[in-house]
Design an enzyme around this catalytic site. Sequence first.
Site, PDB file in Angstrom:
ATOM      1  N   LYS A   1       0.861  -1.192   0.000  1.00  0.00           N
ATOM      2  CA  LYS A   1       0.000   0.000   0.000  1.00  0.00           C
ATOM      3  C   LYS A   1       0.890   1.232   0.000  1.00  0.00           C
ATOM      4  O   LYS A   1       1.800   1.352   0.831  1.00  0.00           O
ATOM      5  CB  LYS A   1      -0.887   0.014   1.244  1.00  0.00           C
ATOM      6  CG  LYS A   1      -2.133  -0.810   1.114  1.00  0.00           C
ATOM      7  CD  LYS A   1      -3.094  -0.529   2.254  1.00  0.00           C
ATOM      8  CE  LYS A   1      -4.334  -1.379   2.133  1.00  0.00           C
ATOM      9  NZ  LYS A   1      -5.228  -1.216   3.303  1.00  0.00           N
TER      10      LYS A   1
ATOM     11  N   GLU B   1       0.245  -1.055  16.537  1.00  0.00           N
ATOM     12  CA  GLU B   1       0.010  -1.966  15.402  1.00  0.00           C
ATOM     13  C   GLU B   1       0.303  -3.413  15.814  1.00  0.00           C
ATOM     14  O   GLU B   1      -0.327  -4.348  15.333  1.00  0.00           O
ATOM     15  CB  GLU B   1       0.876  -1.571  14.198  1.00  0.00           C
ATOM     16  CG  GLU B   1       0.575  -0.202  13.589  1.00  0.00           C
ATOM     17  CD  GLU B   1      -0.658  -0.192  12.662  1.00  0.00           C
ATOM     18  OE1 GLU B   1      -1.324  -1.230  12.496  1.00  0.00           O
ATOM     19  OE2 GLU B   1      -0.945   0.896  12.119  1.00  0.00           O
TER      20      GLU B   1
ATOM     21  N   GLU C   1      -7.324  -5.905  -1.129  1.00  0.00           N
ATOM     22  CA  GLU C   1      -8.425  -5.650  -0.199  1.00  0.00           C
ATOM     23  C   GLU C   1      -9.779  -5.832  -0.883  1.00  0.00           C
ATOM     24  O   GLU C   1     -10.657  -4.993  -0.796  1.00  0.00           O
ATOM     25  CB  GLU C   1      -8.293  -4.224   0.373  1.00  0.00           C
ATOM     26  CG  GLU C   1      -8.843  -4.083   1.771  1.00  0.00           C
ATOM     27  CD  GLU C   1      -8.409  -2.807   2.454  1.00  0.00           C
ATOM     28  OE1 GLU C   1      -7.221  -2.642   2.737  1.00  0.00           O
ATOM     29  OE2 GLU C   1      -9.271  -1.959   2.693  1.00  0.00           O
TER      30      GLU C   1
ATOM     31  N   HIS D   1      -8.092   7.274  11.515  1.00  0.00           N
ATOM     32  CA  HIS D   1      -7.882   8.218  10.407  1.00  0.00           C
ATOM     33  C   HIS D   1      -8.723   9.477  10.606  1.00  0.00           C
ATOM     34  O   HIS D   1      -8.274  10.589  10.292  1.00  0.00           O
ATOM     35  CB  HIS D   1      -8.234   7.550   9.070  1.00  0.00           C
ATOM     36  CG  HIS D   1      -7.195   6.550   8.637  1.00  0.00           C
ATOM     37  ND1 HIS D   1      -7.362   5.725   7.551  1.00  0.00           N
ATOM     38  CD2 HIS D   1      -5.964   6.259   9.139  1.00  0.00           C
ATOM     39  CE1 HIS D   1      -6.286   4.949   7.423  1.00  0.00           C
ATOM     40  NE2 HIS D   1      -5.439   5.256   8.358  1.00  0.00           N
TER      41      HIS D   1
ATOM     42  N   HIS E   1       0.723   8.032  14.023  1.00  0.00           N
ATOM     43  CA  HIS E   1      -0.298   7.135  13.485  1.00  0.00           C
ATOM     44  C   HIS E   1      -0.685   6.046  14.502  1.00  0.00           C
ATOM     45  O   HIS E   1      -1.871   5.795  14.755  1.00  0.00           O
ATOM     46  CB  HIS E   1       0.218   6.497  12.192  1.00  0.00           C
ATOM     47  CG  HIS E   1      -0.723   5.493  11.611  1.00  0.00           C
ATOM     48  ND1 HIS E   1      -2.013   5.811  11.225  1.00  0.00           N
ATOM     49  CD2 HIS E   1      -0.583   4.153  11.389  1.00  0.00           C
ATOM     50  CE1 HIS E   1      -2.613   4.711  10.767  1.00  0.00           C
ATOM     51  NE2 HIS E   1      -1.766   3.700  10.862  1.00  0.00           N
TER      52      HIS E   1
HETATM   53  N1  GLY Z   1      -1.951  -1.226   6.945  1.00  0.00           N
HETATM   54  C1  GLY Z   1      -3.041  -1.973   6.434  1.00  0.00           C
HETATM   55  C2  GLY Z   1      -2.726  -2.721   5.183  1.00  0.00           C
HETATM   56  O1  GLY Z   1      -1.598  -2.756   4.762  1.00  0.00           O
HETATM   57  O2  GLY Z   1      -3.617  -3.283   4.583  1.00  0.00           O
END
Ligand code: GLY
Length: 379
Positions: free
Chosen positions: A160, A202, A254, A270, A283
């Site tokens: 991403k 995370e 996704e 977000h 973040h």
């Molecule tokens: N950080 C979420 C993903 O890479 O899908």
Amino acid sequence: MPRSNPNDFGDVPQGCSIPLNFARSSHERNYSIQIGRGILRTIGSEIASRGISRVVIIADEAVALSHSLTCEKSFLDAGVETSVIRVPSGEQSKSIQQAEQLWIALASLNVDRRTAIIAVGGGVVGDLAGFVAATFSRGLTVWQVPTTLVAQVDSAVGGKTGINLPCGKNLVGAFWQPSGVIVDIHALDTLPSREYGSGLAEVVKYGMILDPTFFSWLESHCNKIRLRDPDAVEHIVSTCCRLKVHVVEQDEREETGLRVILNYGHTFAHAIETASGYGVLLHGEAVSIGMVMAARLAERLGMIDADICSRQEFLLTSFDLPVTSAAFDPDILLDIMARDKKSVAGRLRFVLPECIGKVRLVDSIDHNIVKEVLTASSR
Ligand code: GLY
């Protein structure tokens, strides 16, 4: 998470290489995540061995004098032509203006498609340099070299890339897989404690969404993790990377509902980051608050008991992470959330826990319940 024996997972001794294979595509897109200690010193010969003779290092200016210098020396020692471009630290750099400056800098260096981009830094540089690599000359090879915990356990893996708009985080971007990810655990030794803590949010996320055994391991190794015990750190980095690889291999873009679980806590996070102004919260700090909100929302919807919320909050607090947000007008946050990439036709969708180690995407949640959670979780 299918795994024959969850206990055989950990204690990766002194480095490992985790392959990421896309089943339905050509082998050219497969790559490895190399995890080790001190491996930035040999990055030049590693990448030169793939036939690369020219690189442009795009580095966060905070790491420019340390990790980026180590990489630059290693490339020069390996006979690779090397240029370095520095990017200001902080979320504000994930902007169209910064991307344009990088495009122009690459053009002035006469970069061609045989040049590889080496992204050295945290999630901001990884996302920005990855996006610039995806778009310049219709696509350059990129290696991700994450030097923060948040990037090592999450953002550098999976392709991403993107930048923010004033009205929403990561709204412009591309899936652009790197040719490799090189993770030097020693880079974390000098990470400021706030940055290190931000990465731990995370890490907790991976336990919450996929792996109850890992969550319990985090609970019982809090002190070692806080003290950055090298074996504990390597265990958390390698475990998170393996979990992420497992997801990304099956749902790169996704599309199937699997990868979306990695966004647990992120819809709230977000919105809070956008409303606070980019860079006010790190973040991971926003993700910590977002996961607390998501769990409380799940509790209000009768999906989980209060003790799951408490265990998550206790673990986050043990890592000195924030669990409440500054007070924002809930309607403003709802507006921002309606623009989130997971929303469909303005309907809010959230990744919510069903238990520790399992989450699911829940659709069409009553806005009033979301507002109650936002109000209850702010100070
Ligand atoms: N950080 C979420 C993903 O890479 O899908």
